[in-house]
Design an enzyme around this catalytic site. Sequence first.
Site, PDB file in Angstrom:
ATOM      1  CE1 TYR A 168      -3.821   2.361   1.097  1.00 22.05           C
ATOM      2  CE2 TYR A 168      -2.249   3.206   2.701  1.00 22.05           C
ATOM      3  CZ  TYR A 168      -3.448   3.319   2.023  1.00 22.05           C
ATOM      4  OH  TYR A 168      -4.278   4.384   2.290  1.00 22.05           O
ATOM      5  CE  LYS A 172      -3.899   4.793  -1.215  1.00 26.81           C
ATOM      6  NZ  LYS A 172      -5.012   5.419  -1.957  1.00 26.81           N
TER       7      LYS A 172
HETATM    8  N1  LIG Z   1      -9.248   5.833   6.166  1.00 30.71           N
HETATM    9  C1  LIG Z   1      -7.950   6.050   6.274  1.00 30.71           C
HETATM   10  O1  LIG Z   1      -7.352   5.942   7.356  1.00 30.71           O
HETATM   11  C2  LIG Z   1      -7.165   6.468   5.080  1.00 30.71           C
HETATM   12  C3  LIG Z   1      -5.924   7.077   5.281  1.00 30.71           C
HETATM   13  C4  LIG Z   1      -5.182   7.451   4.178  1.00 30.71           C
HETATM   14  C5  LIG Z   1      -5.666   7.257   2.912  1.00 30.71           C
HETATM   15  N2  LIG Z   1      -6.875   6.673   2.761  1.00 30.71           N
HETATM   16  C6  LIG Z   1      -7.334   6.486   1.373  1.00 30.71           C
HETATM   17  O2  LIG Z   1      -8.573   7.123   1.203  1.00 30.71           O
HETATM   18  C7  LIG Z   1      -9.260   6.519   0.107  1.00 30.71           C
HETATM   19  C8  LIG Z   1     -10.689   6.251   0.516  1.00 30.71           C
HETATM   20  O3  LIG Z   1     -10.701   5.251   1.526  1.00 30.71           O
HETATM   21  P1  LIG Z   1     -11.699   5.278   2.755  1.00 30.71           P
HETATM   22  O4  LIG Z   1     -10.893   5.567   3.956  1.00 30.71           O
HETATM   23  O5  LIG Z   1     -12.845   6.139   2.446  1.00 30.71           O
HETATM   24  O6  LIG Z   1     -12.061   3.731   2.801  1.00 30.71           O
HETATM   25  P2  LIG Z   1     -13.423   2.975   2.448  1.00 30.71           P
HETATM   26  O7  LIG Z   1     -13.074   1.544   2.498  1.00 30.71           O
HETATM   27  O8  LIG Z   1     -14.499   3.482   3.331  1.00 30.71           O
HETATM   28  O9  LIG Z   1     -13.739   3.417   0.952  1.00 30.71           O
HETATM   29  C9  LIG Z   1     -13.043   2.900  -0.159  1.00 30.71           C
HETATM   30  C10 LIG Z   1     -14.041   2.702  -1.294  1.00 30.71           C
HETATM   31  O10 LIG Z   1     -13.307   2.240  -2.437  1.00 30.71           O
HETATM   32  C11 LIG Z   1     -14.095   1.227  -3.059  1.00 30.71           C
HETATM   33  N3  LIG Z   1     -13.258   0.352  -3.873  1.00 30.71           N
HETATM   34  C12 LIG Z   1     -12.374  -0.587  -3.448  1.00 30.71           C
HETATM   35  N4  LIG Z   1     -11.841  -1.237  -4.500  1.00 30.71           N
HETATM   36  C13 LIG Z   1     -12.385  -0.685  -5.613  1.00 30.71           C
HETATM   37  C14 LIG Z   1     -12.232  -0.921  -7.010  1.00 30.71           C
HETATM   38  N5  LIG Z   1     -11.409  -1.890  -7.473  1.00 30.71           N
HETATM   39  N6  LIG Z   1     -12.929  -0.151  -7.878  1.00 30.71           N
HETATM   40  C15 LIG Z   1     -13.777   0.792  -7.422  1.00 30.71           C
HETATM   41  N7  LIG Z   1     -13.982   1.043  -6.110  1.00 30.71           N
HETATM   42  C16 LIG Z   1     -13.279   0.332  -5.221  1.00 30.71           C
HETATM   43  C17 LIG Z   1     -14.734   0.480  -1.888  1.00 30.71           C
HETATM   44  O11 LIG Z   1     -15.842  -0.289  -2.299  1.00 30.71           O
HETATM   45  C18 LIG Z   1     -15.093   1.633  -0.969  1.00 30.71           C
HETATM   46  O12 LIG Z   1     -16.381   2.120  -1.241  1.00 30.71           O
HETATM   47  C19 LIG Z   1      -8.469   5.264  -0.236  1.00 30.71           C
HETATM   48  O13 LIG Z   1      -7.663   5.503  -1.372  1.00 30.71           O
HETATM   49  C20 LIG Z   1      -7.614   5.043   0.986  1.00 30.71           C
HETATM   50  O14 LIG Z   1      -6.435   4.345   0.707  1.00 30.71           O
HETATM   51  C21 LIG Z   1      -7.652   6.281   3.798  1.00 30.71           C
END
Ligand SMILES: NC(=O)c1ccc[n+]([C@@H]2O[C@H](COP(=O)([O-])OP(=O)(O)OC[C@H]3O[C@@H](n4cnc5c(N)ncnc54)[C@H](O)[C@@H]3O)[C@@H](O)[C@H]2O)c1
Length: 294
Positions: A168, A172
């Site tokens: 990851y 990223k």
């Molecule tokens: N929550 C955290 O702590 C955090 C921190 C840093 C970065 N992020 C990043 O933020 C972004 C959003 O994540 P989140 O925290 O809202 O998590 P989340 O799991 O709530 O949302 C992620 C969404 O992406 C969708 N998804 C997964 N694989 C997919 C695919 N192949 N095609 C289309 N959709 C897909 C999932 O169904 C989900 O709805 C991500 O890129 C994640 O890596 C999250």
Amino acid sequence: MTTQKVAIVTGAASGIGLRLATTLVNKNWRVALLDINQEAGSALATTLGPSTLFIPTDVSSYASQSAAFAQAFSHFGRIDALCANAGIVDRWSLYDLAGTAEGKTVADVPDEPDLAATEVDFKGVVYGVRLAVHFMRFNPEEGVSGGKKIVVTSSIAGAVPHPALPEYSAAKAGVVGLVRAIAPVLREKEGIAVSCVCPGLAATAVLPGFVVEAVGDALLTKVDDVVKAYLAYLEVEGEEKAGEVVEVVGGSVDVVPPPRVSTQLGKEMMVAGMGPIFGALHGGESKVDLSGFF
Ligand SMILES: NC(=O)c1ccc[n+]([C@@H]2O[C@H](COP(=O)([O-])OP(=O)(O)OC[C@H]3O[C@@H](n4cnc5c(N)ncnc54)[C@H](O)[C@@H]3O)[C@@H](O)[C@H]2O)c1
């Protein structure tokens, strides 16, 4: 003719994407909701109403993502912003700490790893950028102002290496590098501003409950603060913030300084190589001002 801006939000069915899509609709945008989760995506479109369209999409598949862009463009007539936000974490252990050499031979090669995180977090963003550039070229001239935007969700674990999530973290970091590499060219050639948001740990579905508990409220980043950082890019006029990468930790939004080559010789080497490499691969001149870039 519509005066509403149109965004594609990937990963819109949950967490950051869901809040971002909801906020954009409340701010009078029309939003294509792309997600692999059909049930949650359809439910969100029903809640948000006719200014949204849910398109079931796997961003890691070029065929799926390109069909989704085509459907969004045909439905809304334009695409002003891509919010490349869908993401997942490692599905395997690179370290395999439980594994030992005991009872095995050197021929017991480990299984092929499941690189789904690279497919979604890195490849999915590369595909999205390629498609956004194509479809944005066909936006009608008249209509809305504000300029064309691509905003990518990386992570604090992309801004700095994270030993617990090696795949990851690398994927990223890859999109941070991608944003920094393409921003000057897409700004110059396409009038598209590309930027990147690196959220800290936020309590969404991607983060297991035991991690949320271990980190605790005081250190968690609020999803609303991530959305605010997104809006700062989506709502700014023109390409002023192109190439910028920010960390969002707690309520604080801080620019991550771009890396630079450490020696003068190295900087000159990079500038000297840029023109010929660019020309050979892309068939033209970048016309990018490289002073201070390397
Ligand atoms: N929550 C955290 O702590 C955090 C921190 C840093 C970065 N992020 C990043 O933020 C972004 C959003 O994540 P989140 O925290 O809202 O998590 P989340 O799991 O709530 O949302 C992620 C969404 O992406 C969708 N998804 C997964 N694989 C997919 C695919 N192949 N095609 C289309 N959709 C897909 C999932 O169904 C989900 O709805 C991500 O890129 C994640 O890596 C999250």
